[in-house]
Write a protein that holds these residues in place. Structure first.
Motif, PDB file in Angstrom:
ATOM      1  N   THR A  69      -3.094  -2.608   2.279  1.00 59.57           N
ATOM      2  CA  THR A  69      -4.217  -2.951   1.930  1.00 59.57           C
ATOM      3  C   THR A  69      -4.527  -3.569   0.554  1.00 59.57           C
ATOM      4  O   THR A  69      -5.037  -4.742   0.285  1.00 59.57           O
ATOM      5  CB  THR A  69      -5.412  -1.807   2.100  1.00 59.57           C
ATOM      6  OG1 THR A  69      -5.142  -1.209   3.324  1.00 59.57           O
ATOM      7  CG2 THR A  69      -6.863  -2.322   2.077  1.00 59.57           C
ATOM      8  N   ILE A  70      -4.018  -2.953  -0.448  1.00 59.82           N
ATOM      9  CA  ILE A  70      -4.084  -3.328  -1.940  1.00 59.82           C
ATOM     10  C   ILE A  70      -3.142  -4.696  -2.004  1.00 59.82           C
ATOM     11  O   ILE A  70      -3.765  -5.746  -2.818  1.00 59.82           O
ATOM     12  CB  ILE A  70      -3.382  -2.196  -2.810  1.00 59.82           C
ATOM     13  CG1 ILE A  70      -4.518  -0.938  -3.019  1.00 59.82           C
ATOM     14  CG2 ILE A  70      -2.991  -2.837  -4.169  1.00 59.82           C
ATOM     15  CD1 ILE A  70      -3.517   0.050  -3.724  1.00 59.82           C
ATOM     16  N   ASN A  71      -2.359  -4.884  -1.297  1.00 55.06           N
ATOM     17  CA  ASN A  71      -1.277  -6.018  -1.550  1.00 55.06           C
ATOM     18  C   ASN A  71      -2.326  -7.080  -0.824  1.00 55.06           C
ATOM     19  O   ASN A  71      -2.140  -8.318  -1.603  1.00 55.06           O
ATOM     20  CB  ASN A  71       0.064  -5.889  -0.751  1.00 55.06           C
ATOM     21  CG  ASN A  71       0.682  -7.138  -1.214  1.00 55.06           C
ATOM     22  OD1 ASN A  71       0.894  -7.381  -2.453  1.00 55.06           O
ATOM     23  ND2 ASN A  71       1.370  -7.736  -0.177  1.00 55.06           N
ATOM     24  N   ARG A  72      -2.815  -7.125   0.324  1.00 51.31           N
ATOM     25  CA  ARG A  72      -3.582  -8.022   0.854  1.00 51.31           C
ATOM     26  C   ARG A  72      -4.580  -8.364  -0.176  1.00 51.31           C
ATOM     27  O   ARG A  72      -4.963  -9.669  -0.168  1.00 51.31           O
ATOM     28  CB  ARG A  72      -3.852  -7.682   2.345  1.00 51.31           C
ATOM     29  CG  ARG A  72      -2.727  -7.328   3.330  1.00 51.31           C
ATOM     30  CD  ARG A  72      -3.252  -7.128   4.777  1.00 51.31           C
ATOM     31  NE  ARG A  72      -2.284  -6.914   5.670  1.00 51.31           N
ATOM     32  CZ  ARG A  72      -2.320  -6.682   6.723  1.00 51.31           C
ATOM     33  NH1 ARG A  72      -3.473  -6.735   7.279  1.00 51.31           N
ATOM     34  NH2 ARG A  72      -1.235  -6.082   7.584  1.00 51.31           N
ATOM     35  N   ARG A 105      -7.513  10.072  -5.303  1.00 51.54           N
ATOM     36  CA  ARG A 105      -7.958  11.687  -4.489  1.00 51.54           C
ATOM     37  C   ARG A 105      -7.014  12.270  -3.864  1.00 51.54           C
ATOM     38  O   ARG A 105      -7.271  13.516  -3.472  1.00 51.54           O
ATOM     39  CB  ARG A 105      -9.659  11.543  -4.071  1.00 51.54           C
ATOM     40  CG  ARG A 105      -9.524  10.626  -2.889  1.00 51.54           C
ATOM     41  CD  ARG A 105     -11.036  10.774  -2.389  1.00 51.54           C
ATOM     42  NE  ARG A 105     -11.055   9.685  -1.076  1.00 51.54           N
ATOM     43  CZ  ARG A 105     -12.135  10.100  -0.190  1.00 51.54           C
ATOM     44  NH1 ARG A 105     -13.105  10.963  -0.542  1.00 51.54           N
ATOM     45  NH2 ARG A 105     -12.300   9.230   0.823  1.00 51.54           N
ATOM     46  N   THR A 106      -6.121  11.523  -3.179  1.00 53.05           N
ATOM     47  CA  THR A 106      -4.960  12.221  -2.389  1.00 53.05           C
ATOM     48  C   THR A 106      -3.830  12.584  -3.076  1.00 53.05           C
ATOM     49  O   THR A 106      -3.337  13.646  -2.714  1.00 53.05           O
ATOM     50  CB  THR A 106      -4.644  11.229  -1.197  1.00 53.05           C
ATOM     51  OG1 THR A 106      -6.046  10.824  -0.583  1.00 53.05           O
ATOM     52  CG2 THR A 106      -3.815  11.826  -0.093  1.00 53.05           C
ATOM     53  N   GLN A 117      -9.119   2.285 -13.044  1.00 58.00           N
ATOM     54  CA  GLN A 117      -9.005   0.929 -12.138  1.00 58.00           C
ATOM     55  C   GLN A 117      -9.988   0.764 -10.948  1.00 58.00           C
ATOM     56  O   GLN A 117     -10.534  -0.278 -10.968  1.00 58.00           O
ATOM     57  CB  GLN A 117      -7.460   0.870 -11.722  1.00 58.00           C
ATOM     58  CG  GLN A 117      -7.353  -0.359 -10.865  1.00 58.00           C
ATOM     59  CD  GLN A 117      -7.092  -1.601 -11.985  1.00 58.00           C
ATOM     60  OE1 GLN A 117      -6.490  -1.441 -12.940  1.00 58.00           O
ATOM     61  NE2 GLN A 117      -7.596  -2.650 -11.271  1.00 58.00           N
ATOM     62  N   VAL A 118     -10.324   1.707 -10.548  1.00 58.70           N
ATOM     63  CA  VAL A 118     -11.336   1.668  -9.515  1.00 58.70           C
ATOM     64  C   VAL A 118     -12.781   0.989 -10.048  1.00 58.70           C
ATOM     65  O   VAL A 118     -13.319   0.192  -9.586  1.00 58.70           O
ATOM     66  CB  VAL A 118     -11.628   3.008  -8.998  1.00 58.70           C
ATOM     67  CG1 VAL A 118     -12.825   3.011  -7.892  1.00 58.70           C
ATOM     68  CG2 VAL A 118     -10.217   3.632  -8.003  1.00 58.70           C
ATOM     69  N   LEU A 119     -13.062   1.517 -11.362  1.00 55.43           N
ATOM     70  CA  LEU A 119     -14.374   1.230 -11.666  1.00 55.43           C
ATOM     71  C   LEU A 119     -14.340  -0.317 -12.251  1.00 55.43           C
ATOM     72  O   LEU A 119     -15.030  -1.010 -12.252  1.00 55.43           O
ATOM     73  CB  LEU A 119     -14.851   2.404 -12.949  1.00 55.43           C
ATOM     74  CG  LEU A 119     -16.030   2.034 -13.535  1.00 55.43           C
ATOM     75  CD1 LEU A 119     -17.333   1.944 -12.614  1.00 55.43           C
ATOM     76  CD2 LEU A 119     -16.351   3.087 -14.794  1.00 55.43           C
ATOM     77  N   LEU A 166     -11.548   0.673  -3.538  1.00 53.63           N
ATOM     78  CA  LEU A 166     -11.648   1.655  -2.206  1.00 53.63           C
ATOM     79  C   LEU A 166     -10.258   2.316  -1.996  1.00 53.63           C
ATOM     80  O   LEU A 166     -10.192   3.571  -2.042  1.00 53.63           O
ATOM     81  CB  LEU A 166     -12.344   1.352  -1.100  1.00 53.63           C
ATOM     82  CG  LEU A 166     -12.378   2.395   0.045  1.00 53.63           C
ATOM     83  CD1 LEU A 166     -13.446   3.457  -0.527  1.00 53.63           C
ATOM     84  CD2 LEU A 166     -12.996   1.550   1.206  1.00 53.63           C
ATOM     85  N   ALA A 167      -9.288   1.548  -2.148  1.00 46.81           N
ATOM     86  CA  ALA A 167      -7.934   1.771  -1.598  1.00 46.81           C
ATOM     87  C   ALA A 167      -7.308   2.507  -2.864  1.00 46.81           C
ATOM     88  O   ALA A 167      -6.881   3.803  -2.671  1.00 46.81           O
ATOM     89  CB  ALA A 167      -6.988   0.695  -1.826  1.00 46.81           C
ATOM     90  N   TYR A 168      -7.667   2.186  -4.129  1.00 49.30           N
ATOM     91  CA  TYR A 168      -7.160   2.990  -5.251  1.00 49.30           C
ATOM     92  C   TYR A 168      -7.774   4.113  -5.294  1.00 49.30           C
ATOM     93  O   TYR A 168      -7.347   5.421  -5.806  1.00 49.30           O
ATOM     94  CB  TYR A 168      -7.325   2.154  -6.480  1.00 49.30           C
ATOM     95  CG  TYR A 168      -6.041   1.421  -6.669  1.00 49.30           C
ATOM     96  CD1 TYR A 168      -4.873   1.889  -6.999  1.00 49.30           C
ATOM     97  CD2 TYR A 168      -5.967  -0.015  -6.885  1.00 49.30           C
ATOM     98  CE1 TYR A 168      -3.580   1.207  -7.038  1.00 49.30           C
ATOM     99  CE2 TYR A 168      -4.903  -0.901  -7.157  1.00 49.30           C
ATOM    100  CZ  TYR A 168      -3.826  -0.160  -7.089  1.00 49.30           C
ATOM    101  OH  TYR A 168      -2.577  -0.975  -7.248  1.00 49.30           O
TER     102      TYR A 168
END
Length: 466
Positions: free
Chosen positions: A114-117, A158-159, A190-192, A151-153
């Motif tokens: 997902t991140i790469n796309r 959290r996982t 990075q998310v923020l 969202l992906a990061y």
């Protein structure tokens, strides 16, 4: 096979097979381009839209919100029992997940796909010159990609804790090897950054109708900000961003009765802030098969445990069609989860519901000592479920009541485990799988980095304790 290789392959697959995320849209019929150079894959408005749809396709895949990632959130909590034959599922319930667990390997790869796309959209779309790709549309596409990457990061952090942060497209099989893991705090940062970048690029809801519940908008940015700030214990900002959605009651409401947001084959109700669309044929949500019993064509590999059944069926003053609608029974004995019931696999995956924003704000208010306001939000959620106002009075009682409300409100959604981790309650509620007389060790609050990733990249280091 390296993560970089998997991500490269997956991007080109997204160009060949991508789906639209609106309720009435169709697959885009695009010729496969595996043999075409990367600089030719996003050349006009149509290919830009196709590339963006590929990001949503990855988000909705079986390895991500289609089943596997969500299963971590509820299997590792205390609402679900394992009834099947896949022994690795029991590792989550026992809190004894090994680095060779196939689910975590699948989740890691699916999220990086997902991140790469998203990285390809962010990198390529701004340079496209096509009259059909207006500046507003270009900004929207790139803004959506930034949100989806955020969202992906967030889900990775959290996982697994800190992870390698990759913000450029993967162009070769070894391009991302040697990138060390960031810390969890750096990953959340990075998310923020991605959310801050996405927000002004997406259409302004004050001037444009932006209530699409199937793709990223400024409102989904606000929802993820509220959740992120809750995790970071920034109570004031969690309250602020949750309020932005709650106050938009023309578009978002706690629909009643409780089951009105998912039963009767409904989609995109006012309860929903962001959900994923599946049509059951070319786009299939795999949850149904795991939850439904054999008489309904499922395998019931996991099921509500007796504790959850008791809580849902004995909630005081529970109105008809209250939260007990989340479960059902065969011959009144064999209980199963009934959030995912549509055949064949066309149920939405729910990423943000307005109920979550109410409970985020309730928790943030309680943490700031604003108990009457916190109770008002808590009781709004309880009232929709047919329950009387909470009797909680002290700050400690209110916070525990909110925790319990989240447990039941999102019983079959991926929140329970992550809630217990972020509040520090997991070590008190669960036991060490290797010593039942000891609390759960703190290192088990994150999952191990998949062994398959460690074997191909020496820069990756395992989480302590695994």
């Amino acid at each position: 096979m390296s993560t970089a290789y998997l991500k490269t392959v997956a991007f080109f697959a997204s160009i060949a097979v991508a789906f639209s995320v609106s309720a009435c849209a169709d697959f885009l019929d695009v010729e496969p381009r595996e043999s075409i150079a990367d600089d030719l894959t996003v050349t006009d408005q149509k290919s830009a839209a196709t590339a963006l749809n590929g990001v949503y396709s990855a988000l909705a895949s079986g390895g991500y919100y289609g089943t596997s990632f969500q299963s971590i959130g509820y299997l590792t909590g205390d609402n679900v029992q394992w009834t099947g034959t896949q022994s690795q599922v029991q590792e989550f319930i026992n809190h004894n997940v090994r680095a060779d667990n196939s689910t975590i390997s699948t989740v890691w790869s699916a999220i990086y796909v997902t991140i790469n796309r998203a990285n390809h959209v962010i990198s390529k779309v701004p340079a496209v010159t096509d009259p059909l790709l207006t500046e507003a549309l270009r900004n929207q596409y790139v803004g959506e990609a930034y949100f989806l990457r955020a969202l992906a990061y967030f889900d990775l952090a959290r996982t697994f804790g800190g992870v390698p942060i990759i913000t450029e497209p993967t162009l070769s099989a070894t391009a991302n090897q040697g990138i060390p893991r960031a810390t969890q705090a750096e990953t959340y940062a990075q998310v923020l950054r991605d959310l801050e970048t996405a927000e002004p690029l997406l259409p302004n809801p004050a001037t444009v109708a932006t209530n699409d519940r199937y793709r990223a908008t400024r409102k989904t940015v606000w929802a993820l900000k509220a959740r992120l700030y809750l995790y970071q214990q920034n109570w004031a900002l969690a309250e602020e961003y949750a309020t932005r959605l709650i106050s938009d009651n023309a578009n978002y409401q706690l629909v009643a009765p409780f089951n009105a947001w998912f039963t009767g084959n409904v989609r995109g109700t006012r309860e929903s802030v962001f959900e994923l669309f599946y049509n059951g044929t070319t786009e299939v949500n795999g949850h149904r098969g795991q939850w439904q019993p054999t008489v309904n064509g499922g395998t019931r590999q996991w099921a509500p445990n007796q504790a959850l059944v008791s809580l849902l069926t004995t909630e005081p003053n529970n109105a008809a069609n209250g939260r007990s609608a989340l479960i059902a029974a065969v011959n009144n004995t064999t209980w199963y989860g009934n959030l995912y019931y549509r055949s064949p696999g066309s149920d939405p995956s729910y990423i943000f519901r307005i109920a979550e924003l109410y409970l985020i704000r309730a928790e943030a208010l309680a943490q700031q000592g604003k108990l009457p306001e916190a109770l008002a939000d808590l009781n709004a959620v309880r009232g929709r479920a047919g329950l009387e106002a909470s009797p909680a009075a002290t700050p400690e009682e209110v916070l525990l009541a909110i925790e319990q409300e989240r447990r039941l409100e999102f019983a079959l959604e991926p929140h329970r485990w992550f809630d217990l981790v972020r509040t520090g309650r997991a070590t008190a509620l669960f036991k060490d799988p290797l010593d039942v007389n000891a609390p759960l060790p703190s290192f088990r609050l994150v999952l191990p980095i998949p062994i398959s990733q460690l074997q191909v990249d020496a820069a990756l280091k395992q989480n302590e304790g695994y």
